[in-house]
Design an enzyme around this catalytic site. Structure first.
Site, PDB file in Angstrom:
ATOM      1  N   ASN A   1       0.926  -1.177   0.172  1.00  0.00           N
ATOM      2  CA  ASN A   1       0.063   0.054   0.016  1.00  0.00           C
ATOM      3  C   ASN A   1       0.897   1.364  -0.085  1.00  0.00           C
ATOM      4  O   ASN A   1       2.004   1.243  -0.344  1.00  0.00           O
ATOM      5  CB  ASN A   1      -0.963  -0.013   1.137  1.00  0.00           C
ATOM      6  N   ARG A   2       0.146   2.445   0.450  1.00  0.00           N
ATOM      7  CA  ARG A   2       0.740   3.692   0.344  1.00  0.00           C
ATOM      8  C   ARG A   2       1.613   4.242   1.540  1.00  0.00           C
ATOM      9  O   ARG A   2       1.088   4.015   2.451  1.00  0.00           O
ATOM     10  CB  ARG A   2      -0.126   4.511  -0.165  1.00  0.00           C
TER      11      ARG A   2
ATOM     12  N   HIS B   1       3.686   0.267  -2.564  1.00  0.00           N
ATOM     13  CA  HIS B   1       4.075  -1.150  -2.528  1.00  0.00           C
ATOM     14  C   HIS B   1       5.686  -1.404  -2.511  1.00  0.00           C
ATOM     15  O   HIS B   1       6.288  -2.278  -3.240  1.00  0.00           O
ATOM     16  CB  HIS B   1       3.706  -1.978  -3.873  1.00  0.00           C
TER      17      HIS B   1
ATOM     18  N   HIS C   1      -1.388 -10.284  -3.124  1.00  0.00           N
ATOM     19  CA  HIS C   1      -2.066  -9.208  -4.146  1.00  0.00           C
ATOM     20  C   HIS C   1      -2.719 -10.084  -5.323  1.00  0.00           C
ATOM     21  O   HIS C   1      -2.653  -9.401  -6.329  1.00  0.00           O
ATOM     22  CB  HIS C   1      -1.115  -8.047  -4.722  1.00  0.00           C
TER      23      HIS C   1
ATOM     24  N   TYR D   1      -5.264 -11.446  -7.935  1.00  0.00           N
ATOM     25  CA  TYR D   1      -6.461 -10.901  -8.511  1.00  0.00           C
ATOM     26  C   TYR D   1      -7.613 -12.139  -8.791  1.00  0.00           C
ATOM     27  O   TYR D   1      -7.056 -12.956  -9.461  1.00  0.00           O
ATOM     28  CB  TYR D   1      -6.003 -10.348  -9.986  1.00  0.00           C
TER      29      TYR D   1
ATOM     30  N   ASP E   1     -11.003   1.024  -3.679  1.00  0.00           N
ATOM     31  CA  ASP E   1      -9.567   0.718  -3.742  1.00  0.00           C
ATOM     32  C   ASP E   1      -9.147   1.420  -2.035  1.00  0.00           C
ATOM     33  O   ASP E   1      -8.552   2.278  -1.998  1.00  0.00           O
ATOM     34  CB  ASP E   1      -8.661   1.335  -4.495  1.00  0.00           C
TER      35      ASP E   1
ATOM     36  N   GLN F   1      -7.518  -4.422   2.386  1.00  0.00           N
ATOM     37  CA  GLN F   1      -7.526  -3.559   1.311  1.00  0.00           C
ATOM     38  C   GLN F   1      -8.444  -4.380  -0.071  1.00  0.00           C
ATOM     39  O   GLN F   1      -7.994  -5.284  -0.362  1.00  0.00           O
ATOM     40  CB  GLN F   1      -6.364  -3.121   0.512  1.00  0.00           C
TER      41      GLN F   1
ATOM     42  N   GLU G   1      -6.727  -7.661  -0.122  1.00  0.00           N
ATOM     43  CA  GLU G   1      -5.463  -7.933   0.288  1.00  0.00           C
ATOM     44  C   GLU G   1      -5.344  -7.821   1.895  1.00  0.00           C
ATOM     45  O   GLU G   1      -5.594  -6.643   2.273  1.00  0.00           O
ATOM     46  CB  GLU G   1      -4.524  -6.792  -0.116  1.00  0.00           C
TER      47      GLU G   1
END
Length: 284
Positions: free
Chosen positions: A5-6, A31, A107, A109, A188, A226, A248
């Protein structure tokens, strides 16, 4: 990714120093920077080992001090294991030299429909999937997708209420007024897993595709989840926007800069240890 994440402004203070990171997502470090752990070569510590009906693969990576701007030498061990109907991930890390922030996740999908490329483009999204979350609080974000620091109780019946199964079509079309106009619709966002203070493995999310009958149940020891509905997919004509969803399990985003969040700092002598378990069933 060492730090999922950020991280705000691509920097943080730790050990009396300011550590500068790559800003690869607007003003944020995303990330772990330009070359996160997802782009590193991992060693194989063991293959084909089994515990009963469980088969496992053990991977390891040592991130040298200063890699992507992070202090400390971080040694990471990931154990992927499979058993009938389950896929698990055990995450373990230690650091030497200096303390460092750590936030590891998966992560993947997910699109449970299967056989994606054989279907028309309009039928490749996850909008027909149903999602239920065991998360009673949300981490609201500001205009750069960073948490404000608040842990907000989710009102029943609102856009963020996923206590009962709801169609992901609603999530794919969700627009957060805190984000700039023109920002892609979809989720998100990080939600707070119920029982966040517990280190026990607990139910966090359930994803169901009523067409195939496939169900994914997610258990985790992590405090946050997330949810990303693939809002920025579409760079390939085979995989349009919203063609998958990520669940996540992780620590809170930007926790290194948010003193009110659970700490993400790992110090020498400590052990980072988390687990994520996916269970697959069919419900027709």
């Amino acid at each position: 990714m060492m730090q999922a994440n950020r991280i705000a402004n691509g920097s943080f203070r730790l050990g009396g120093r300011t550590h500068e990171l790559a800003m690869n997502n607007g003003p944020n470090c995303l990330h772990g920077g330009v070359l996160g752990f997802d782009r590193r070569m991992w060693g194989c510590r063991g293959f084909g080992g089994s515990q009963g009906d469980r088969q496992q693969l053990e991977l390891s990576y040592v991130s040298p001090a200063g890699e992507e701007g992070f202090p400390g030498e971080l040694s990471v061990a990931l154990t992927y294991w499979v058993s009938p109907g389950q896929l698990g991930i055990a995450l373990r890390a230690t650091v030497t030299g200096s303390a460092t922030p750590v936030n590891l996740t998966n992560h993947t999908y997910w699109n449970l429909r299967g056989d994606l490329l054989s279907r028309p483009l309009a039928d490749r999204t996850v909008s027909g999937h149903l999602l239920r979350l065991h998360c009673s609080k949300l981490l609201p974000v500001g205009p750069s997708q960073l948490p404000t620091g608040e842990l907000r109780l989710i009102p029943r019946g609102g856009d963020w209420d996923w206590a009962a199964f709801r169609s992901l079509a609603a999530a794919c079309q969700l627009r957060d007024p805190a984000l700039p106009s023109g920002f892609p619709a979809g989720m998100d966002h990080c939600l707070v897993a119920d029982g966040q203070d517990s280190q026990a493995l607990r139910l966090v999310a359930e994803l169901y595709d009523p067409v195939s009958g496939r169900m994914l149940t997610l258990h985790s020891t992590q405090p946050g989840l997330q949810v990303y509905t693939g809002n920025f997919l579409g760079f390939s004509e085979d995989f349009p926007r919203w063609s998958a969803v990520c669940l996540e399990a992780q620590g809170f985003p930007d926790a290194i800069n948010q003193p009110g969040f659970p700490s993400c700092v790992l110090r020498p002598g400590e052990v980072y240890q988390q687990e994520i378990v996916h269970t697959f069933t069919v419900r027709l």
